[in-house]
Write a protein that holds these residues in place. Structure first.
Motif, PDB file in Angstrom:
ATOM      1  N   LYS A 113       0.934  -1.123   0.134  1.00  0.00           N
ATOM      2  CA  LYS A 113      -0.091   0.028  -0.015  1.00  0.00           C
ATOM      3  C   LYS A 113       0.781   1.313  -0.007  1.00  0.00           C
ATOM      4  O   LYS A 113       1.846   1.237   0.659  1.00  0.00           O
ATOM      5  CB  LYS A 113      -0.852  -0.017   1.325  1.00  0.00           C
ATOM      6  CG  LYS A 113      -1.873  -1.113   1.216  1.00  0.00           C
ATOM      7  CD  LYS A 113      -2.816  -0.984   2.392  1.00  0.00           C
ATOM      8  CE  LYS A 113      -3.831  -2.201   2.358  1.00  0.00           C
ATOM      9  NZ  LYS A 113      -4.909  -2.061   3.404  1.00  0.00           N
ATOM     10  N   LYS A 114       0.477   2.266  -0.834  1.00  0.00           N
ATOM     11  CA  LYS A 114       1.170   3.617  -0.548  1.00  0.00           C
ATOM     12  C   LYS A 114       0.848   4.306   0.448  1.00  0.00           C
ATOM     13  O   LYS A 114      -0.204   4.474   0.871  1.00  0.00           O
ATOM     14  CB  LYS A 114       0.703   4.201  -2.035  1.00  0.00           C
ATOM     15  CG  LYS A 114       1.138   3.750  -3.287  1.00  0.00           C
ATOM     16  CD  LYS A 114       0.908   4.806  -4.220  1.00  0.00           C
ATOM     17  CE  LYS A 114       1.299   4.214  -5.939  1.00  0.00           C
ATOM     18  NZ  LYS A 114       0.747   5.221  -6.670  1.00  0.00           N
ATOM     19  N   ARG A 115       1.982   4.871   0.940  1.00  0.00           N
ATOM     20  CA  ARG A 115       1.726   5.815   2.209  1.00  0.00           C
ATOM     21  C   ARG A 115       1.399   7.076   1.911  1.00  0.00           C
ATOM     22  O   ARG A 115       1.826   7.696   0.766  1.00  0.00           O
ATOM     23  CB  ARG A 115       3.058   5.765   2.992  1.00  0.00           C
ATOM     24  CG  ARG A 115       3.374   4.648   3.828  1.00  0.00           C
ATOM     25  CD  ARG A 115       4.657   4.723   4.810  1.00  0.00           C
ATOM     26  NE  ARG A 115       4.962   6.537   4.888  1.00  0.00           N
ATOM     27  CZ  ARG A 115       6.184   6.721   5.262  1.00  0.00           C
ATOM     28  NH1 ARG A 115       7.308   5.739   5.242  1.00  0.00           N
ATOM     29  NH2 ARG A 115       6.396   8.021   5.570  1.00  0.00           N
ATOM     30  N   ASN A 116       0.300   7.638   2.572  1.00  0.00           N
ATOM     31  CA  ASN A 116      -0.053   8.961   2.278  1.00  0.00           C
ATOM     32  C   ASN A 116       0.844   9.956   3.099  1.00  0.00           C
ATOM     33  O   ASN A 116       0.786   9.849   4.449  1.00  0.00           O
ATOM     34  CB  ASN A 116      -1.574   9.163   2.648  1.00  0.00           C
ATOM     35  CG  ASN A 116      -2.644   8.512   1.571  1.00  0.00           C
ATOM     36  OD1 ASN A 116      -2.231   8.172   0.499  1.00  0.00           O
ATOM     37  ND2 ASN A 116      -3.649   8.359   2.051  1.00  0.00           N
ATOM     38  N   ASP A 117       1.633  10.820   2.533  1.00  0.00           N
ATOM     39  CA  ASP A 117       2.564  11.738   3.343  1.00  0.00           C
ATOM     40  C   ASP A 117       1.492  12.667   3.994  1.00  0.00           C
ATOM     41  O   ASP A 117       0.482  13.181   3.502  1.00  0.00           O
ATOM     42  CB  ASP A 117       3.365  12.534   2.594  1.00  0.00           C
ATOM     43  CG  ASP A 117       4.398  11.348   1.734  1.00  0.00           C
ATOM     44  OD1 ASP A 117       4.540  10.462   2.471  1.00  0.00           O
ATOM     45  OD2 ASP A 117       4.909  11.664   0.506  1.00  0.00           O
ATOM     46  N   LYS A 118       1.848  12.946   5.370  1.00  0.00           N
ATOM     47  CA  LYS A 118       1.033  13.907   6.161  1.00  0.00           C
ATOM     48  C   LYS A 118       1.418  15.380   5.537  1.00  0.00           C
ATOM     49  O   LYS A 118       2.318  15.577   4.930  1.00  0.00           O
ATOM     50  CB  LYS A 118       1.614  13.923   7.390  1.00  0.00           C
ATOM     51  CG  LYS A 118       1.268  12.635   8.098  1.00  0.00           C
ATOM     52  CD  LYS A 118      -0.077  12.242   8.378  1.00  0.00           C
ATOM     53  CE  LYS A 118      -0.517  11.182   9.132  1.00  0.00           C
ATOM     54  NZ  LYS A 118      -1.635  10.821   9.499  1.00  0.00           N
TER      55      LYS A 118
END
Length: 88
Positions: A13-18
């Motif tokens: 899964k791709k990490r959503n950057d904060k």
């Protein structure tokens, strides 16, 4: 005899950057001095500079993020500056 087919691993899964929550002030130009707060109970978003105490408030929705409040503040500053230049 044939081999059993192994199951392919699912793709990672791709990490959503904060997104940022602190920004530079458009008035005093101090970096990371503006903090944005979102009050979902009262549907108010507020951006406050910790150095020069300038502030901006706006209404928010469930999809509003801190960057949206800061962007609205910057847009409002530009709009006011353009009105003043046209009037002068």
């Amino acid at each position: 005899m044939g081999k059993r087919k192994s199951r392919a691993k699912p793709p990672p899964k791709k990490r959503n950057d904060k997104l940022d929550t602190v920004f530079s002030c458009p008035f005093c130009n101090h970096g990371t001095s503006v903090e944005c707060r979102i009050d979902m109970k009262n549907l108010i978003g507020e951006a406050i500079c910790g150095i020069c105490q300038e502030s901006f408030s706006t209404t928010v929705t469930a999809l509003t993020e801190a960057i949206d409040i800061y962007s609205e503040w910057i847009d409002e500053c530009e709009r006011v500056n353009n009105v003043e230049e046209d009037g002068a």
